[in-house]
Design an enzyme around this catalytic site. Sequence first.
Site, PDB file in Angstrom:
ATOM      1  CG  ASP A   1      10.361  10.816  32.991  1.00 20.14           C
ATOM      2  OD1 ASP A   1       9.913   9.988  33.784  1.00 20.14           O
ATOM      3  OD2 ASP A   1      11.486  11.354  33.100  1.00 20.14           O
TER       4      ASP A   1
ATOM      5  CD  GLU B   1       7.042  11.176  36.808  1.00 18.62           C
ATOM      6  OE1 GLU B   1       7.368  10.358  37.662  1.00 18.62           O
ATOM      7  OE2 GLU B   1       7.884  11.826  36.154  1.00 18.62           O
TER       8      GLU B   1
HETATM    9  C1  NOJ Z   1      10.150   9.333  36.504  1.00 19.75           C
HETATM   10  C2  NOJ Z   1      10.262   7.906  36.066  1.00 19.75           C
HETATM   11  O1  NOJ Z   1       9.023   7.264  36.257  1.00 19.75           O
HETATM   12  C3  NOJ Z   1      11.377   7.315  36.869  1.00 19.75           C
HETATM   13  O2  NOJ Z   1      11.413   5.907  36.756  1.00 19.75           O
HETATM   14  C4  NOJ Z   1      12.647   7.961  36.438  1.00 19.75           C
HETATM   15  O3  NOJ Z   1      13.717   7.473  37.217  1.00 19.75           O
HETATM   16  C5  NOJ Z   1      12.581   9.485  36.587  1.00 19.75           C
HETATM   17  N1  NOJ Z   1      11.338  10.042  36.120  1.00 19.75           N
HETATM   18  C6  NOJ Z   1      13.685  10.163  35.820  1.00 19.75           C
HETATM   19  O4  NOJ Z   1      13.466  10.046  34.447  1.00 19.75           O
END
Ligand code: NOJ
Length: 593
Positions: free
Chosen positions: A248, A310
């Site tokens: 993430d 991500e």
């Molecule tokens: C990306 C995640 O997919 C999202 O849902 C989240 O709010 C943010 N990162 C913060 O962790």
Amino acid sequence: MHTSLRRSTSGPPALAAVLLVLVVLAGAAVPGSAASAVPAPAAQAAGPWWRHAVIYEIYPRSFQDSNGDGTGDLIGITQRLDYLERLAVDAIWIAPIYPSAQVDFGYDITDYQAVDPMFGTLAEFDRLLGEARRRNIRIILDMVLNHTSDQHPWFIDAARSRDSRYHDFYVWSAGKLDAAGHRQPPNNWVSLFGGSAWEFVPAVGQFYYHRFYRQQPDLNWRNPEVERAMFAAMRFWLDRGVAGFRLDAVTELFEDAKLRDAPALGGTNAQGDPNLSDIYTKNLPEVHDVMRRLRAMVDTYPGERVLIGETYLAKTADLDAWYGGPKHNELHLPMDTLVGFGNRLDANTFRRRLLESQTELHDSQPLLVFDNHDNVRSWDRFGDGVHDAQIARIVAALLLTTRATALMYQGQEIGQRTQTPTRVEDVRDPLGVRGWPRDKGRDGERTPMQWDSSNAQAGFSTNPHTWLPVTANYRNVNVHSEAADPGSLLNWYRRLIALRRSNRALREGRMVMLDTANPSVLSYARVSVDDETVIVSLNMSAQPQTPSLDLVQAGLHGSHLQTLLSSPDPLSRGGAKEPVSLPPYAAWVAELR
Ligand code: NOJ
């Protein structure tokens, strides 16, 4: 760099060389029954499993509720494994299941080595892992390295005193005094979720930094203790047998050590904050040292564990560093978010982006994604309101027939719609509460999975009070009814996935762009090492189109094209010497012989 790609795109081809291939639509398209064929075992494929995988994202709150509390859970996921096996996905990525304060629905973790009781127990997780393994489905966990919850014991202690052994786990600053003598944050940085990125803690007389909600303090990755603790958390899960992690917000781990003001870009964002450059808060060079050490750690485990990133980046070329460039020693699969998260079904844009992903990544494997729990669903982004069902099939074909690992999101395969709340009092996502009405948050893409029409909860739950409302169209749009309809989107996904598994060119072949000046139809070939060739043409316009497949120019052999899959099915069955005519928004996949 693929020379064939260059050949197919370099300059205007001489007239004589443009061979409009005459297509013989011999035989029938693959009938619906082909979908039921047992998928070829992934073991037959060359290279590591993740290179040709289909990965399915599960948002656990919304997938399947097994205990009637209105929220999904681990037993629910286990109950639905047969469905995933039938869809023939190779792995599931489950959004965070750890104990959490649930402000950001799991992305604010309070314990990295346990399961939140709302989702179940560690024993239930182990059982899920075992049941998934029996079906050849791997489990990838979400790992939030950038921040913890402010309720994590580390942060509670860190915020208690500057002498805490955890104080330096987080990013602190004393800030600065303004003209009136009031203490202000050290700089102009804003949280991606709205407001200043700094929060003052009187007990320590300092501000802490939070890239996301203030309940999500950023970890200080310049402290080696943080790396040790987070790597230990990952080992805990790797030892249990997870196949890897989706990392993430991994681009955000480091911030400028001098905390310099971010240059303003002009205007404001959906949260009403000034648009700022992220040069000091994202993609800082130090992050790659961590990624290399992480990769080395993960590679000590057997079984080809995978690291997915991500990685929302501005340019395809920026992704290369996340793979480790020519050394391939960082992430296995940083996400390419540029292909799939646009708003327009435009052949030229897809061609350019896909070409970049084939040529700018040192032959690394692209990871494509069109849907997730943070973005308006692809159905609503690419649909034109008239041809939506057809357009959804084009999106599926892009995801599953280009040279890329495919990442899909629950509900995408049945055409779930985004159900944005209409009243602020119904909003669950704090982003939407704060941003209303400019930013209505992410509830719309997180509504429960639509399994059937057996009850008003679409088979997701027995509880009428589901954590988010079930979308009203569940009576027609659901797994049960689509499974029974050979022409459904679900069966289109099943056929594409089955074909991708069994057809070597689609599974692992290189990609050659065709008909590259065509503004309406995206066409490409997938070519295996043995020259098995599949041609794909996607009409991204509302008019019928006849692509000009310059196969000889592209160095491809064969003159006979046999339809493998098409939507609509069947496509026009013209005479033997007629080029294929694609109805509006048609998708056509054919074998070249
Ligand atoms: C990306 C995640 O997919 C999202 O849902 C989240 O709010 C943010 N990162 C913060 O962790």
